[in-house]
Design an enzyme around this catalytic site. Structure first.
Site, mmCIF file in Angstrom:
data_model
loop_
_atom_site.group_PDB
_atom_site.id
_atom_site.type_symbol
_atom_site.label_atom_id
_atom_site.label_comp_id
_atom_site.label_asym_id
_atom_site.label_seq_id
_atom_site.Cartn_x
_atom_site.Cartn_y
_atom_site.Cartn_z
ATOM 1 N N LYS A 9 0.810 -1.213 0.000
ATOM 2 C CA LYS A 9 0.000 0.000 0.000
ATOM 3 C C LYS A 9 0.852 1.276 0.000
ATOM 4 C CE LYS A 9 -3.949 -2.172 2.293
ATOM 5 N NZ LYS A 9 -4.867 -2.065 3.437
ATOM 6 N N TYR A 49 -12.671 -2.801 -4.474
ATOM 7 C CA TYR A 49 -13.364 -2.762 -3.183
ATOM 8 C C TYR A 49 -14.880 -2.732 -3.355
ATOM 9 C CZ TYR A 49 -8.807 -1.821 -1.118
ATOM 10 O OH TYR A 49 -7.491 -1.905 -0.722
ATOM 11 N N ASN A 112 -2.123 0.087 6.830
ATOM 12 C CA ASN A 112 -1.555 -1.154 7.368
ATOM 13 C C ASN A 112 -0.636 -1.889 6.398
ATOM 14 O OD1 ASN A 112 -3.523 -2.109 5.669
ATOM 15 N ND2 ASN A 112 -4.723 -3.105 7.265
ATOM 16 N N HIS A 115 -2.101 -5.512 1.477
ATOM 17 C CA HIS A 115 -3.392 -6.169 1.255
ATOM 18 C C HIS A 115 -3.099 -7.524 0.651
ATOM 19 C CE1 HIS A 115 -7.369 -7.127 -0.401
ATOM 20 N NE2 HIS A 115 -6.700 -7.514 -1.473
ATOM 21 N N GLU A 126 -9.376 -10.699 -7.925
ATOM 22 C CA GLU A 126 -8.486 -9.566 -7.692
ATOM 23 C C GLU A 126 -7.263 -9.566 -8.607
ATOM 24 O OE1 GLU A 126 -7.575 -9.635 -3.523
ATOM 25 O OE2 GLU A 126 -9.524 -8.792 -2.978
#
Length: 137
Positions: A9, A49, A112, A115, A126
């Site tokens: 990320k 998402y 965080n 992913h 994905e």
């Protein structure tokens, strides 16, 4: 051999952790089948998402994920999905086990670091949001 999508990320890319995170996957015996640095667009965020579009946190999530470059990867190996998720640790780094990627590199539960797909069905969906078949080796 199972494949999974991983995103490093924007927070981890901006903090110069791409090499450390990639090394953790390779040290665990996972193969990098595809990798690219890219900017997530609003359109890609909506597709990736899709299950979160109506949730109150989607706006913040989308803004973060489109804020700066990220690294998209396809990793492969035996039980790759479970192994990657174990390497990542808990979503919130405060709850992650010592030595996990999130414990080492995540800022908080929202920023965080990484992913990963959570199931074979998610991985199949994905991976193809970010890569065509000709990009995966």
């Amino acid at each position: 051999m199972e494949q999974t999508l991983v995103l490093i990320k924007p927070d981890a890319v901006g903090a110069h952790h791409i090499g450390d995170i990639t090394k953790a996957y390779e040290d665990a015996g996972l193969e990098i089948r595809a990798m690219k640095m890219m900017q997530m667009t609003d359109r890609i965020a909506r597709i990736h998402y899709a299950e979160h579009l109506a949730k109150p946190f989607y706006g913040e999530l989308s803004a973060f994920m489109t804020s700066a470059p990220l690294v998209a990867m396809v990793l492969a190996g035996e039980n790759a999905i479970a192994r990657v998720r174990e390497l990542h640790g808990a979503t919130n780094p405060a709850n992650a086990a010592e030595g996990t990627i999130r414990k080492r590199f995540a800022k908080n539960g929202s920023e965080n670091a990484v992913h990963a797909s959570d199931s074979p069905e998610s991985a199949a969906r994905e991976v193809h949001i970010f890569f065509s078949e000709t990009e995966i080796f």
